[in-house]
Design a protein around this motif. Structure first.
Motif, short mmCIF file in Angstrom:
data_model
loop_
_atom_site.label_atom_id
_atom_site.label_comp_id
_atom_site.label_asym_id
_atom_site.label_seq_id
_atom_site.Cartn_x
_atom_site.Cartn_y
_atom_site.Cartn_z
N SER A 80 -23.41 -14.20 -3.12
CA SER A 80 -22.01 -14.88 -3.20
C SER A 80 -21.14 -14.66 -4.50
O SER A 80 -20.08 -14.98 -4.71
N THR A 81 -21.70 -13.35 -5.28
CA THR A 81 -20.94 -12.99 -6.48
C THR A 81 -19.85 -11.83 -6.09
O THR A 81 -19.38 -11.52 -6.98
N GLY A 82 -20.00 -11.45 -5.08
CA GLY A 82 -18.91 -10.30 -4.67
C GLY A 82 -17.66 -10.97 -4.24
O GLY A 82 -17.13 -11.63 -4.97
N VAL A 83 -17.20 -10.63 -2.90
CA VAL A 83 -16.03 -11.14 -2.50
C VAL A 83 -15.83 -12.71 -2.53
O VAL A 83 -14.78 -13.29 -2.19
N PHE A 84 -17.11 -13.46 -2.53
CA PHE A 84 -17.29 -14.64 -2.43
C PHE A 84 -16.83 -15.51 -3.84
O PHE A 84 -16.98 -16.53 -3.95
N ARG A 85 -16.61 -14.57 -4.70
CA ARG A 85 -16.25 -14.95 -6.16
C ARG A 85 -17.22 -16.07 -6.89
O ARG A 85 -16.59 -16.43 -7.85
N TRP A 86 -18.36 -16.12 -6.67
CA TRP A 86 -19.26 -17.26 -7.27
C TRP A 86 -19.34 -16.77 -8.82
O TRP A 86 -19.69 -15.31 -8.87
N PRO A 87 -19.22 -17.24 -9.77
CA PRO A 87 -19.29 -16.92 -11.41
C PRO A 87 -20.70 -16.29 -11.42
O PRO A 87 -21.74 -16.88 -11.32
N MET A 88 -20.84 -15.08 -12.05
CA MET A 88 -21.93 -14.43 -11.97
C MET A 88 -23.23 -15.08 -12.92
O MET A 88 -24.36 -15.44 -12.42
N GLU A 89 -22.81 -15.67 -14.04
CA GLU A 89 -23.56 -16.55 -14.87
C GLU A 89 -24.25 -17.70 -14.18
O GLU A 89 -25.34 -18.07 -14.08
N ASP A 90 -23.27 -18.41 -13.45
CA ASP A 90 -23.78 -19.67 -12.66
C ASP A 90 -24.65 -19.28 -11.65
O ASP A 90 -25.44 -19.89 -11.16
N ALA A 91 -24.17 -18.13 -10.74
CA ALA A 91 -24.95 -17.77 -9.81
C ALA A 91 -26.51 -17.35 -10.12
O ALA A 91 -27.33 -17.74 -9.56
N ALA A 92 -26.46 -16.81 -11.15
CA ALA A 92 -27.79 -16.48 -11.88
C ALA A 92 -28.51 -17.68 -12.02
O ALA A 92 -29.87 -17.55 -11.82
N ARG A 93 -28.19 -18.63 -12.75
CA ARG A 93 -28.77 -19.71 -13.13
C ARG A 93 -29.35 -20.61 -11.98
O ARG A 93 -30.35 -20.67 -11.65
N VAL A 94 -28.39 -20.44 -10.92
CA VAL A 94 -28.78 -21.34 -9.62
C VAL A 94 -29.92 -20.39 -8.81
O VAL A 94 -31.06 -20.85 -8.41
N ALA A 95 -29.84 -18.99 -8.96
CA ALA A 95 -30.80 -18.04 -8.14
C ALA A 95 -32.41 -18.39 -8.86
O ALA A 95 -33.41 -18.58 -8.10
N VAL A 96 -32.23 -18.16 -10.31
CA VAL A 96 -33.54 -18.14 -10.80
C VAL A 96 -34.40 -19.54 -10.83
O VAL A 96 -35.41 -19.66 -10.56
N GLU A 97 -33.39 -20.53 -11.08
CA GLU A 97 -33.87 -21.89 -11.04
C GLU A 97 -34.39 -22.38 -9.80
O GLU A 97 -35.51 -22.86 -9.59
N THR A 98 -33.75 -21.99 -8.59
CA THR A 98 -34.16 -22.30 -7.22
C THR A 98 -35.44 -21.65 -6.97
O THR A 98 -36.31 -22.23 -6.32
N VAL A 99 -35.55 -20.40 -7.25
CA VAL A 99 -36.74 -19.44 -6.98
C VAL A 99 -38.03 -20.22 -7.76
O VAL A 99 -39.01 -20.13 -7.26
N GLY A 100 -37.75 -20.28 -8.95
CA GLY A 100 -38.79 -20.73 -9.77
C GLY A 100 -39.33 -22.35 -9.59
O GLY A 100 -40.38 -22.37 -9.63
#
Length: 169
Positions: A122-142
């Protein structure tokens, strides 16, 4: 225990069991990661996506859900397609973004995949802010209970890599 690895580069060049595609809801290809995966993976991926559209996913794949196809000519066994949410501005609910990672790992578990490569959904054309997307991704996977041994975040540029590296530390 799942190991999280970060790589800066092209997700279509990864040698893993499954590559996650930040897909279009149509499942018929698009731009960004989706287009790159379809181009490099060849026509077998699109053919399976068309079969999915003709059967279970006539209206397309819902945001936050995931489904697998062949990986075609990629150096992987499967492509797991997931549809990320579009950023709607401050206050956007990250639960659908988290669902993309959870559902992709559930599909990977059903396939017995042990190595999975994710883009920054979602960080490309869907424009999710990179820092927040990284937080969500790493927390969810962890937080996810999975048999996947390695989750590899394959990040296209240095900015994305640094945002994810901040979350892995």
């Amino acid at each position: 225990m799942t190991t999280i690895t970060l790589v800066q580069g092209d997700i279509t060049r990864q040698s893993v069991d499954a590559i996650v595609n930040a897909a279009n809801s149509s499942l018929l290809g698009g731009g960004g990661v989706d287009g790159a995966i379809h181009r490099r993976g060849g026509p077998a991926i699109l053919a399976e996506c068309r079969k999915l559209r003709a059967s279970h996913y006539g209206k397309g794949l819902a945001t936050g859900r995931a489904v697998a196809t062949t990986a075609g000519e990629l150096d992987a066994r499967w492509v797991i397609h997931t549809v990320g949410p579009v950023w709607q501005g401050p206050g956007s609910d990250p639960s659908l973004l988290a669902s993309c990672y959870r559902e992709s790992l559930r599909v990977a578990d059903k396939l017995s995949a042990r190595t999975v490569a994710f883009p920054a959904i979602s960080t490309g054309v869907f424009r999710w802010p990179m820092e927040d997307a990284a937080r969500v991704a790493v927390e969810t996977v962890g937080d996810m209970e999975t048999a996947v041994e390695e989750v590899r975040f394959v990040l296209f540029d240095e900015r994305a890599y640094e945002a994810f590296a901040e979350q892995v530390r």
